[in-house]
Design a protein around this motif. Structure first.
Motif, short mmCIF file in Angstrom:
data_model
loop_
_atom_site.label_atom_id
_atom_site.label_comp_id
_atom_site.label_asym_id
_atom_site.label_seq_id
_atom_site.Cartn_x
_atom_site.Cartn_y
_atom_site.Cartn_z
N LEU A 284 0.83 -1.20 0.00
CA LEU A 284 0.00 0.00 0.00
C LEU A 284 0.87 1.27 0.00
O LEU A 284 0.55 2.25 -0.67
CB LEU A 284 -0.94 0.02 1.22
CG LEU A 284 -2.08 -0.99 1.15
CD1 LEU A 284 -3.03 -0.77 2.33
CD2 LEU A 284 -2.85 -0.87 -0.15
N LEU A 285 1.99 1.19 0.71
CA LEU A 285 2.90 2.33 0.75
C LEU A 285 3.42 2.61 -0.67
O LEU A 285 3.48 3.76 -1.12
CB LEU A 285 4.06 2.05 1.70
CG LEU A 285 5.04 3.21 1.89
CD1 LEU A 285 4.37 4.36 2.62
CD2 LEU A 285 6.29 2.77 2.65
N PHE B 156 0.89 4.29 -2.63
CA PHE B 156 0.80 5.69 -2.21
C PHE B 156 1.90 6.52 -2.87
O PHE B 156 1.64 7.54 -3.51
CB PHE B 156 0.90 5.76 -0.68
CG PHE B 156 0.80 7.13 -0.14
CD1 PHE B 156 -0.43 7.80 -0.11
CD2 PHE B 156 1.91 7.79 0.36
CE1 PHE B 156 -0.53 9.08 0.38
CE2 PHE B 156 1.82 9.07 0.85
CZ PHE B 156 0.60 9.72 0.87
N SER C 111 1.42 6.97 -6.55
CA SER C 111 0.40 7.95 -6.89
C SER C 111 0.93 9.37 -6.73
O SER C 111 0.71 10.23 -7.58
CB SER C 111 -0.83 7.79 -5.99
OG SER C 111 -1.16 6.44 -5.87
N ILE C 112 1.65 9.58 -5.62
CA ILE C 112 2.20 10.92 -5.38
C ILE C 112 3.18 11.29 -6.50
O ILE C 112 3.14 12.38 -7.06
CB ILE C 112 2.93 10.95 -4.01
CG1 ILE C 112 1.94 10.72 -2.87
CG2 ILE C 112 3.67 12.27 -3.84
CD1 ILE C 112 0.99 11.87 -2.62
N GLU D 295 -4.99 -1.73 -3.48
CA GLU D 295 -4.05 -0.84 -4.16
C GLU D 295 -4.81 0.20 -4.97
O GLU D 295 -4.53 1.40 -4.90
CB GLU D 295 -3.18 -1.62 -5.16
CG GLU D 295 -2.11 -2.49 -4.54
CD GLU D 295 -1.52 -3.48 -5.54
OE1 GLU D 295 -1.89 -3.40 -6.74
OE2 GLU D 295 -0.71 -4.33 -5.14
N PHE E 72 -6.68 2.93 -3.11
CA PHE E 72 -5.69 3.84 -2.60
C PHE E 72 -5.26 4.83 -3.67
O PHE E 72 -5.25 6.03 -3.46
CB PHE E 72 -4.49 2.99 -2.16
CG PHE E 72 -3.94 3.39 -0.86
CD1 PHE E 72 -4.65 3.15 0.30
CD2 PHE E 72 -2.71 4.00 -0.77
CE1 PHE E 72 -4.14 3.51 1.51
CE2 PHE E 72 -2.19 4.37 0.44
CZ PHE E 72 -2.90 4.12 1.59
N ILE E 73 -4.88 4.29 -4.83
CA ILE E 73 -4.39 5.12 -5.93
C ILE E 73 -5.46 6.11 -6.36
O ILE E 73 -5.19 7.31 -6.53
CB ILE E 73 -3.98 4.23 -7.12
CG1 ILE E 73 -2.78 3.37 -6.73
CG2 ILE E 73 -3.65 5.08 -8.34
CD1 ILE E 73 -2.38 2.35 -7.76
N VAL F 42 -5.95 8.96 -3.70
CA VAL F 42 -4.82 9.88 -3.66
C VAL F 42 -4.81 10.76 -4.91
O VAL F 42 -4.66 11.98 -4.84
CB VAL F 42 -3.49 9.10 -3.54
CG1 VAL F 42 -2.30 10.06 -3.70
CG2 VAL F 42 -3.42 8.40 -2.20
#
Ligand SMILES: Nc1ncnc2c1ncn2[C@@H]1O[C@H](COP(=O)(O)OP(=O)(O)OP(=O)(O)O)[C@@H](O)[C@H]1O
Ligand SMILES: [Mg+2]
Length: 590
Positions: free
Chosen positions: A39-40, A43, A46-47, A153, A156-157, A160
């Motif tokens: 998940l990190l 993240f 995505s950033i 995943e 999350f994406i 974000v």
């Protein structure tokens, strides 16, 4: 509309129950660390995806501005490369470790499924097709795995990227941002609509393929019957029809897929054009500058990609949760026949069998056994005869608890079979049936199935006692000869003798012979009978046979009819009595 309705009903949609989703969480537990890293990565990726257009904007400002510096350009280029490297590294981690975690979870789910298969009662397999169960442990599990690692995943994406994009673009220009984002719901609705339709068709696709496979399996398993009836042409025609249907369904799904992809392209173009044209107008009015417009266009690209991910997510989630629901349903199937909490483990039985007022029926059918009572003494050899369908096989199936009685009790050495562990109960019972199931392996391996810890010496000893040596010695590889799938490379009598050798190794005090020699010709029957007689020595034996000559010498004969045990005695006594047995025997002799 009516047509659509009926199609919906026929598409076998699994009903998702409340709480199903929660049941998947424990499977993540052993991989908590991996999952957190996964998940990190999502993240960071995505950033990084968001930072890139921002960097382009900074660069554009520099290039288009008055005090352009080459050094700054190189600096930004360096940062861009670094961001891309981080993004690539995260993607690599997600596709490798994320998938491996998925595979681990799949392994765990498959294992629990297999354990369940081992524990489910015989009656479960009367009602379920092997082909379908196979598909559950392949396609369903695949869907579940894909869902287990992709869905979190993706969620999350999407979050974000949406939030990040929106927040950043709002700082540039509120109106243009709202216009761009207003198109997103329309896009989402269109894709959702198509996606649902595609899903339904994909489900039908799968069903069709499963049917094709089941059909193929059935035909290939029965290939000898097909050939003996010379029905190859008929089978081919039937298969051809199924195969044609397959194209019809596929055609439908590709038509929809075409619609789906082209509408996505169309819509993306509209969003691009809208952004470009409105943006140009905004430049004209002095609300934004060219660098901002480029940034908007890049972000639109990110956004459209995000919507794509969202669509993938809905699809994967729907399939995954449906597969998981079917898994849960199977796991929830009651194991009617299992050990009681206080079941006792018995090391050895003497072998006295008692049926005490036993009644039994299959599921909701009519009573097969009605208040049946009979006792077979330790070491006694008893034959059971009676009309076909009279319940002989059923009666002996109750002893190893393949099924449980509806009322009354079956006892061994005075202990109710439901009070001892299944393991110790089944260890004391040996069964020889008409059709023998051999696993695809060698003769030695198949015999050792009777006792996996047996040495080669034990196997040969058992084989000799069962008369297996008589034919194995003539085979080129001896005990290492491969028997083929289900033992196709052996004769019926040979297979039967291997199954008897298994029991010599198992050495149970109770023996059940259900039509063990019925399918054999006289010559091999004689040989198998010899082995059986040797095996039966000193054991409580129940023999079911159609050939009454096999039974004639039994110490005791039971005649089983719809009304329980109608006659009980030896051949001579029953013949003198002139009842059912005497009648059967006379008919048989003629
Ligand atoms: N798994 C099952 N599910 C439902 N009904 C069954 C099942 N097995 C058998 N039956 C039914 O139970 C009855 C008794 O069958 P069973 O096989 O015990 O007879 P049998 O005396 O062994 O016959 P045969 O001499 O032909 O082998 C039959 O009417 C049969 O249709
Ligand atoms: Mg039978």
């Amino acid at each position: 509309m009516a047509k659509k309705e009926s199609r919906r009903k026929s598409g076998d949609k699994t009903k998702i129950e409340k709480g199903t989703l929660r049941r998947i969480f424990p499977f993540y537990k052993p991989y908590k660390g991996l999952f957190a890293l996964d998940l990190l990565s999502a993240f960071i990726m995505s950033i990084a995806g968001l930072v890139f257009p921002v960097l382009v904007r900074v660069l554009m400002y520099d290039v288009l501005g008055d005090d352009f510096k080459w050094a700054f350009l190189f600096q930004i280029a360096g940062i861009m490369i670094a961001v891309k490297i981080v993004e690539v590294a995260c993607r690599y981690y997600m596709t490798t470790v994320g998938h491996i975690m998925g595979a681990r979870i799949e392994k765990d789910i498959r294992m629990s499924l297999f354990n369940k298969f081992m524990r489910l009662p015989t009656s479960f397999y009367d009602d379920n097709k092997v082909g379908e169960l196979m598909s559950r442990s392949t396609t369903d599990l695949f869907d579940i795995t894909e869902c287990t690692h992709h869905c979190p995943e993706e969620i999350f994406i999407v979050i974000v990227k949406f939030v990040g994009t929106f927040a950043y673009l709002m700082t540039i220009n509120v109106e243009l941002t709202l216009i761009v984002f207003a198109t997103i719901p329309v896009f989402a609705v269109v894709t959702y609509f198509y996606n649902n339709r595609l899903n339904r068709i994909f489900r039908q696709n799968r069903k069709k393929i499963a049917e094709l496979n089941t059909h193929l399996e059935d035909t290939l398993s029965g290939i000898r019957v097909v050939k003996s009836f010379a029905t190859e042409d008929l089978e081919t025609k039937r298969f051809e029809k199924d195969n044609e249907d397959f194209v019809k369904i596929k055609r439908q799904s590709y038509m929809n897929m075409g619609g789906f992809f082209s509408s996505i392209t169309l819509f993306s173009s509209i969003v691009y054009i809208l952004t470009a044209v409105t943006g140009a107008a905004f430049i004209q009015k002095g609300h934004i500058n060219a660098a901002d417009l480029i940034t908007y266009l890049l972000f639109v690209n990110t956004l459209l990609g995000t919507v794509d991910i969202l669509v993938q997510f809905t699809e994967q989630y729907q399939q995954g949760i449906a597969g998981f629901q079917r898994y849960c349903n199977l796991m929830d199937t009651p194991e009617d026949i299992s050990d009681k909490p206080d079941a006792i483990d018995i090391e050895s039985f003497d072998g006295e069998i008692e049926f005490s007022d036993v009644s039994f029926r299959y599921n909701d059918g009519a009573d097969v056994l009605n208040h049946l009572s009979v006792t077979v003494a330790k070491g006694e050899s008893v034959a059971i005869v009676g009309p076909s369908g009279g319940g002989k096989t059923t009666m002996v199936s109750l002893i190893p608890r393949f099924y449980d009685v509806n009322s009354g009790a079956v006892r061994i050495d005075g202990k109710d079979v439901r009070d001892v562990t299944l393991r110790s109960l089944r260890k004391c019972i040996g069964i020889v049936q008409q059709d023998v199931y051999l696993f695809n392996g060698t003769v030695a391996e198949n015999i050792a199935y009777g006792n996996p810890s047996a040495t080669r010496e034990d196997v040969v000893k058992a084989a000799t006692a069962a008369g297996v040596n008589e034919f194995v010695d003539k085979m080129s590889d001896g005990y290492d000869t491969v028997v083929g799938e289900r033992g196709v490379k052996l004769s019926g009598g040979q297979k039967q003798r291997i199954s008897i050798a298994r029991l010599f190794l198992k050495n149970p005090p109770i023996l059940i012979l259900d039509e063990a020699t019925s399918a054999l010709d006289n010559e091999s029957e004689r040989m198998v009978q010899k082995s059986l007689d040797r095996l039966a020595e000193g054991r409580t034996t129940l023999t079911i046979a159609h050939r009454l000559t096999t039974i004639k010498n039994a110490e005791r004969i039971l005649v089983l009819t719809e009304n329980g045990i109608a006659e009980d005695g030896n051949h001579k006594e029953l013949m003198e009595r002139g009842g059912i047995y005497a009648n059967l025997y006379r008919t048989y002799e003629n």
